[in-house]
Design a protein around this motif. Structure first.
Motif, PDB file in Angstrom:
ATOM      1  N   SER A 419       0.841  -1.202   0.000  1.00 48.40           N
ATOM      2  CA  SER A 419       0.000   0.000   0.000  1.00 48.40           C
ATOM      3  C   SER A 419       0.878   1.255   0.000  1.00 48.40           C
ATOM      4  O   SER A 419       0.527   2.266  -0.624  1.00 48.40           O
ATOM      5  CB  SER A 419      -0.941  -0.006   1.214  1.00 48.40           C
ATOM      6  OG  SER A 419      -0.210   0.115   2.427  1.00 48.40           O
ATOM      7  N   TYR A 420       2.023   1.177   0.686  1.00 49.11           N
ATOM      8  CA  TYR A 420       2.968   2.299   0.673  1.00 49.11           C
ATOM      9  C   TYR A 420       3.546   2.489  -0.736  1.00 49.11           C
ATOM     10  O   TYR A 420       3.666   3.625  -1.217  1.00 49.11           O
ATOM     11  CB  TYR A 420       4.084   2.046   1.684  1.00 49.11           C
ATOM     12  CG  TYR A 420       5.227   3.033   1.610  1.00 49.11           C
ATOM     13  CD1 TYR A 420       5.077   4.337   2.045  1.00 49.11           C
ATOM     14  CD2 TYR A 420       6.463   2.646   1.102  1.00 49.11           C
ATOM     15  CE1 TYR A 420       6.117   5.240   1.981  1.00 49.11           C
ATOM     16  CE2 TYR A 420       7.522   3.539   1.027  1.00 49.11           C
ATOM     17  CZ  TYR A 420       7.349   4.836   1.474  1.00 49.11           C
ATOM     18  OH  TYR A 420       8.387   5.725   1.395  1.00 49.11           O
ATOM     19  N   VAL A 421       3.890   1.397  -1.402  1.00 47.17           N
ATOM     20  CA  VAL A 421       4.408   1.495  -2.776  1.00 47.17           C
ATOM     21  C   VAL A 421       3.377   2.161  -3.677  1.00 47.17           C
ATOM     22  O   VAL A 421       3.703   3.015  -4.515  1.00 47.17           O
ATOM     23  CB  VAL A 421       4.773   0.092  -3.313  1.00 47.17           C
ATOM     24  CG1 VAL A 421       5.159   0.166  -4.785  1.00 47.17           C
ATOM     25  CG2 VAL A 421       5.917  -0.508  -2.505  1.00 47.17           C
ATOM     26  N   ARG A 422       2.109   1.780  -3.525  1.00 50.65           N
ATOM     27  CA  ARG A 422       1.063   2.393  -4.342  1.00 50.65           C
ATOM     28  C   ARG A 422       0.964   3.894  -4.063  1.00 50.65           C
ATOM     29  O   ARG A 422       0.798   4.702  -4.995  1.00 50.65           O
ATOM     30  CB  ARG A 422      -0.275   1.723  -4.040  1.00 50.65           C
ATOM     31  CG  ARG A 422      -1.431   2.232  -4.922  1.00 50.65           C
ATOM     32  CD  ARG A 422      -2.763   1.746  -4.422  1.00 50.65           C
ATOM     33  NE  ARG A 422      -3.036   2.260  -3.090  1.00 50.65           N
ATOM     34  CZ  ARG A 422      -4.095   1.926  -2.358  1.00 50.65           C
ATOM     35  NH1 ARG A 422      -4.964   1.059  -2.825  1.00 50.65           N
ATOM     36  NH2 ARG A 422      -4.269   2.442  -1.150  1.00 50.65           N
ATOM     37  N   MET A 423       1.069   4.298  -2.782  1.00 52.35           N
ATOM     38  CA  MET A 423       0.996   5.715  -2.443  1.00 52.35           C
ATOM     39  C   MET A 423       2.173   6.484  -3.040  1.00 52.35           C
ATOM     40  O   MET A 423       2.007   7.612  -3.520  1.00 52.35           O
ATOM     41  CB  MET A 423       0.967   5.889  -0.927  1.00 52.35           C
ATOM     42  CG  MET A 423      -0.307   5.373  -0.281  1.00 52.35           C
ATOM     43  SD  MET A 423      -0.327   5.589   1.527  1.00 52.35           S
ATOM     44  CE  MET A 423      -0.423   7.370   1.645  1.00 52.35           C
ATOM     45  N   VAL A 424       3.357   5.882  -3.037  1.00 48.12           N
ATOM     46  CA  VAL A 424       4.529   6.538  -3.633  1.00 48.12           C
ATOM     47  C   VAL A 424       4.324   6.728  -5.126  1.00 48.12           C
ATOM     48  O   VAL A 424       4.593   7.800  -5.687  1.00 48.12           O
ATOM     49  CB  VAL A 424       5.802   5.716  -3.348  1.00 48.12           C
ATOM     50  CG1 VAL A 424       6.985   6.264  -4.144  1.00 48.12           C
ATOM     51  CG2 VAL A 424       6.120   5.715  -1.860  1.00 48.12           C
ATOM     52  N   ALA A 425       3.826   5.666  -5.796  1.00 47.34           N
ATOM     53  CA  ALA A 425       3.598   5.755  -7.234  1.00 47.34           C
ATOM     54  C   ALA A 425       2.569   6.824  -7.553  1.00 47.34           C
ATOM     55  O   ALA A 425       2.762   7.644  -8.467  1.00 47.34           O
ATOM     56  CB  ALA A 425       3.151   4.394  -7.772  1.00 47.34           C
ATOM     57  N   GLU A 426       1.459   6.840  -6.831  1.00 49.72           N
ATOM     58  CA  GLU A 426       0.409   7.821  -7.100  1.00 49.72           C
ATOM     59  C   GLU A 426       0.863   9.234  -6.768  1.00 49.72           C
ATOM     60  O   GLU A 426       0.452  10.191  -7.438  1.00 49.72           O
ATOM     61  CB  GLU A 426      -0.848   7.448  -6.305  1.00 49.72           C
ATOM     62  CG  GLU A 426      -1.505   6.158  -6.796  1.00 49.72           C
ATOM     63  CD  GLU A 426      -2.678   5.737  -5.923  1.00 49.72           C
ATOM     64  OE1 GLU A 426      -2.876   6.359  -4.853  1.00 49.72           O
ATOM     65  OE2 GLU A 426      -3.408   4.787  -6.306  1.00 49.72           O
ATOM     66  N   ALA A 427       1.686   9.391  -5.723  1.00 50.91           N
ATOM     67  CA  ALA A 427       2.193  10.728  -5.378  1.00 50.91           C
ATOM     68  C   ALA A 427       3.073  11.280  -6.495  1.00 50.91           C
ATOM     69  O   ALA A 427       3.130  12.500  -6.696  1.00 50.91           O
ATOM     70  CB  ALA A 427       2.978  10.668  -4.076  1.00 50.91           C
ATOM     71  N   HIS A 428       3.743  10.396  -7.236  1.00 48.18           N
ATOM     72  CA  HIS A 428       4.572  10.820  -8.372  1.00 48.18           C
ATOM     73  C   HIS A 428       3.750  10.950  -9.656  1.00 48.18           C
ATOM     74  O   HIS A 428       4.296  11.354 -10.694  1.00 48.18           O
ATOM     75  CB  HIS A 428       5.715   9.826  -8.612  1.00 48.18           C
ATOM     76  CG  HIS A 428       6.856   9.963  -7.653  1.00 48.18           C
ATOM     77  ND1 HIS A 428       6.836   9.400  -6.407  1.00 48.18           N
ATOM     78  CD2 HIS A 428       8.056  10.620  -7.764  1.00 48.18           C
ATOM     79  CE1 HIS A 428       7.975   9.670  -5.779  1.00 48.18           C
ATOM     80  NE2 HIS A 428       8.737  10.424  -6.569  1.00 48.18           N
ATOM     81  N   GLY A 429       2.470  10.593  -9.616  1.00 49.74           N
ATOM     82  CA  GLY A 429       1.653  10.627 -10.827  1.00 49.74           C
ATOM     83  C   GLY A 429       1.721   9.340 -11.620  1.00 49.74           C
ATOM     84  O   GLY A 429       1.408   9.342 -12.821  1.00 49.74           O
ATOM     85  N   GLY A 430       2.124   8.253 -10.997  1.00 52.15           N
ATOM     86  CA  GLY A 430       2.223   6.973 -11.685  1.00 52.15           C
ATOM     87  C   GLY A 430       1.336   5.926 -11.040  1.00 52.15           C
ATOM     88  O   GLY A 430       0.353   6.244 -10.375  1.00 52.15           O
TER      89      GLY A 430
END
Length: 455
Positions: A419-430
């Motif tokens: 879930s943290y990986v997903r948040m990092v990706a979405e925070a970068h626009g990915g």
């Protein structure tokens, strides 16, 4: 599930059963009361209808006999012998020219008085046609507020056999509400029975309202009970999860700290320089754990875009796993780009850490491939581990979700990494995605590729 939760659920179930029992008693009592009221009212009206029908029909019969055979004959007569408590009926038979005589002597004065009614005599004269009588009875019922479908039967009072009925073949209604048998004639052989439809559609409106209200209340209570049980079970699971979470958290933090204490206790040891990278990896692991815990309390991450050298970042990650075989492949032409170096490094560490944890000790091989695609920087992390069953793949990026232990290697965790990986990706626009492989699986992290100008 602990004892208190089981006791609470048991009490709720017992309460529901008791409530259903009370509902059933209430509905049953209301049903019997309505049936009793209906049959009592119908019996009075039926007796009245029989009297009217026989009176009218007797005149019709007598007129038809006079028209056909003339006025010089007495076509029927009834006699009452009070001292002997005897009734008799003489009915003229035009074919034989004789009279058919019916007599009945009663054993008690009460029985005699009941059957001395003129209608009992008239029944032997003209009889009752159920179809014609039913039309008269239906009209009388409707004028007095009885609209429940019914059938009329003439029965043999000795055997109970139905002689004639107005019921139609193929009629699937259930005529289960039965009035008392109304005697016909003076010889106790035949009787008349009225049956009412006992199904829900045939019941009186008031009784249908009671049944539907009871059903609605029962369904509502059942729904509330299910919701309450789900809340109790959910609270129990949350309690168990918190206990397990704290246990794992202590375990995850205690091991790196214990290792650091052992290293710092012997700074003059010859192995001290070789243990420094491992200690740094342990510190990075604690830092990663803290980041995951912080992300669990937030819906989004605040990132700081800076220059990131993907080659150096992946080399540092590979050095953190000396016991695993990490094969890194980076596409030519990929230069430094803009991203949050801390969160990106932590996200990749999460993917690699999962790949190592869920890979058998005999083959801890992880492939990392970095390439560009449609303006995005894609980083694949592929392992040859146990994989993720299909039914759990849509859930792996949910917060706190972990594949059940019996379907994995039993490795510990909090369900926060992906879930943290997903948040990092979405925070970068990915975004991040999962692809099933045989064996193992492949995670792909995609973020916008924006090269730095100061190369």
């Amino acid at each position: 599930m602990n004892k208190r939760i089981r006791t609470a659920i048991l009490i709720l179930l017992v309460g529901l059963v008791a409530l259903l029992g009370l509902q059933a008693l209430w509905v049953s009592s209301a049903y019997r009361s309505e049936c009793r009221t209906l049959t009592q009212k119908a019996a009075i009206l039926t007796d009245r209808a029989v009297a009217g029908y026989l009176y009218i029909n007797a005149f019709s019969w007598y007129d038809s006999m006079r028209t056909r055979y003339g006025d010089g004959q007495q076509y029927y007569s009834g006699g009452i012998d009070y001292p002997e408590q005897k009734l008799s009926v003489k009915i003229y038979d035009p074919q034989s020219g004789d009279y058919r005589r019916i007599e009945k002597k009663y054993d008690s004065q009460a029985e005699f008085a009941t059957n001395a009614d003129p209608n009992s005599v008239l029944y032997h004269v003209c009889g009752v046609d159920p179809e014609r009588f039913d039309r008269m009875l239906d009209s009388l019922f409707r004028r007095n507020g009885i609209r429940t479908p019914h059938v009329v039967e003439t029965v043999d009072r000795l055997t109970g056999a139905v002689l004639r009925t107005t019921a139609r073949k193929g009629d699937d209604r259930r005529f289960t509400i039965r009035c008392d048998t109304l005697p016909l004639g003076i010889d106790d052989k035949e009787g008349l029975v009225v049956r009412f439809d006992g199904s829900l559609s045939g019941m009186p409106a008031r009784l249908r309202a009671i049944l539907l209200t009871s059903l609605a209340i029962t369904v509502l209570i059942a729904i509330l009970l299910v919701l309450l049980i789900r809340i109790l079970i959910g609270q129990q699971r949350q309690s168990e999860f918190r206990e397990e979470f704290v246990h794992h958290l202590i375990h995850e933090i205690r091991n790196p700290i214990a290792y650091l204490k052992r290293v710092l206790a012997k700074p003059d040891d010859a192995m001290f320089p070789r243990r420094i990278p491992i200690a740094e990896a342990k510190i990075r692991r604690i830092d990663l754990l803290i980041e995951k815990l912080l992300s669990a309390s937030s819906e989004r991450l605040d990132i700081e875009l800076r220059k990131v050298d993907i080659r150096r970042l992946l080399d540092d990650i590979r050095a953190s796993y000396p016991d695993a075989e990490l094969d890194v492949e980076i596409e030519e032409g990929i230069t430094a780009f803009r991203a949050d170096p801390v969160h990106l490094s932590n996200a990749l560490c999460n993917l690699v850490d999962n790949a190592v944890k869920y890979t058998p000790a005999t083959d801890k091989r992880v492939d990392i491939r970095c390439y560009r695609q449609s303006g995005m920087l894609c980083i694949d992390v592929r392992d040859w581990g146990v994989g993720i069953p299909g039914e759990f793949r849509p859930l792996v990026f949910d917060r706190y979700f972990r594949v059940p232990a019996h379907r994995s290697t039993g490795a510990t965790g909090f369900g926060l990494g992906l879930s943290y990986v997903r948040m990092v990706a979405e925070a970068h626009g990915g975004k991040v995605s999962l692809t099933a492989c045989r064996p193992g699986c492949r995670f792909t992290l995609r973020i916008p590729y924006t090269p730095c100008d100061d190369q």
